[in-house]
Design a protein around this motif. Structure first.
Motif, short mmCIF file in Angstrom:
data_model
loop_
_atom_site.label_atom_id
_atom_site.label_comp_id
_atom_site.label_asym_id
_atom_site.label_seq_id
_atom_site.Cartn_x
_atom_site.Cartn_y
_atom_site.Cartn_z
N ARG A 1 -8.08 -7.62 12.92
CA ARG A 1 -8.24 -6.85 11.46
C ARG A 1 -7.32 -5.69 11.55
O ARG A 1 -7.63 -4.92 11.88
N GLN A 2 -7.36 -5.76 10.30
CA GLN A 2 -6.88 -4.57 9.48
C GLN A 2 -7.33 -2.93 9.48
O GLN A 2 -8.16 -2.73 9.41
N HIS A 3 -6.53 -2.65 10.36
CA HIS A 3 -6.86 -1.02 10.31
C HIS A 3 -7.13 -0.23 8.50
O HIS A 3 -7.40 0.62 8.53
N THR A 4 -5.33 -0.43 9.22
CA THR A 4 -4.55 1.07 7.85
C THR A 4 -3.21 0.79 7.70
O THR A 4 -2.51 -0.81 8.22
N PHE A 5 -2.40 0.73 6.82
CA PHE A 5 -1.22 0.79 6.57
C PHE A 5 -0.37 2.02 5.89
O PHE A 5 -1.08 2.75 5.52
N TRP A 6 0.79 1.69 5.79
CA TRP A 6 1.61 3.05 5.50
C TRP A 6 1.69 4.17 6.40
O TRP A 6 2.44 4.44 7.14
N ARG A 7 0.40 5.16 6.38
CA ARG A 7 0.51 5.82 7.46
C ARG A 7 -0.36 6.21 8.39
O ARG A 7 -1.87 5.50 7.87
N VAL A 8 -0.29 5.96 9.32
CA VAL A 8 -1.54 6.35 10.86
C VAL A 8 -2.12 7.55 11.08
O VAL A 8 -0.96 7.96 11.48
N ASP A 9 -3.32 7.61 10.44
CA ASP A 9 -4.08 8.95 11.35
C ASP A 9 -4.50 9.05 12.43
O ASP A 9 -5.21 8.09 12.82
N GLU A 10 -3.37 9.72 13.37
CA GLU A 10 -3.93 9.38 14.83
C GLU A 10 -5.50 9.87 14.98
O GLU A 10 -6.10 8.67 16.05
N SER A 11 -6.50 10.38 14.45
CA SER A 11 -7.64 10.84 14.42
C SER A 11 -8.60 9.45 14.59
O SER A 11 -9.66 9.06 14.82
N ARG A 12 -7.76 9.16 13.29
CA ARG A 12 -8.57 8.07 12.80
C ARG A 12 -8.55 6.40 13.65
O ARG A 12 -9.36 5.99 14.04
N LEU A 13 -7.18 6.70 14.21
CA LEU A 13 -7.09 5.22 14.58
C LEU A 13 -8.26 5.75 16.06
O LEU A 13 -8.67 5.04 17.19
N ARG A 14 -7.56 6.53 16.70
CA ARG A 14 -9.00 7.19 18.12
C ARG A 14 -10.15 7.46 17.96
O ARG A 14 -10.30 6.51 18.88
#
Length: 78
Positions: free
Chosen positions: A61-74
């Motif tokens: 499932r798509q989480h994000t695109f273009w820029r990956v935010d470390e804290s959001r991914l974590r």
């Protein structure tokens, strides 16, 4: 915890290289499996994501695109 993070990008993409560093760091620290897919090698991925790369999927499932935010991914993987 999620089972698989997929980073979709293409060679020579500086945003993709930045995203790879973040994904690798977070996934390695959390013990989450991750993989890379190249849109230039997959027509279906190319059609779906060519305007958005890099794209990060979590368990398909798509989480994000273009820029990956470390804290959001974590947070999404915790």
């Amino acid at each position: 915890m999620s089972g698989l993070v997929t980073l979709i990008g293409k060679p020579g993409c500086h945003l993709c290289e930045d995203a790879e560093k973040v994904v690798a760091k977070v996934c390695d620290e959390l013990g989450v499996r991750w993989e890379q897919k190249d849109i230039t090698q997959d027509e279906e991925l190319h059609r779906a994501y060519w305007e958005q790369i890099p794209v990060v999927l979590i368990d398909g499932r798509q989480h994000t695109f273009w820029r990956v935010d470390e804290s959001r991914l974590r947070a999404a993987l915790a």
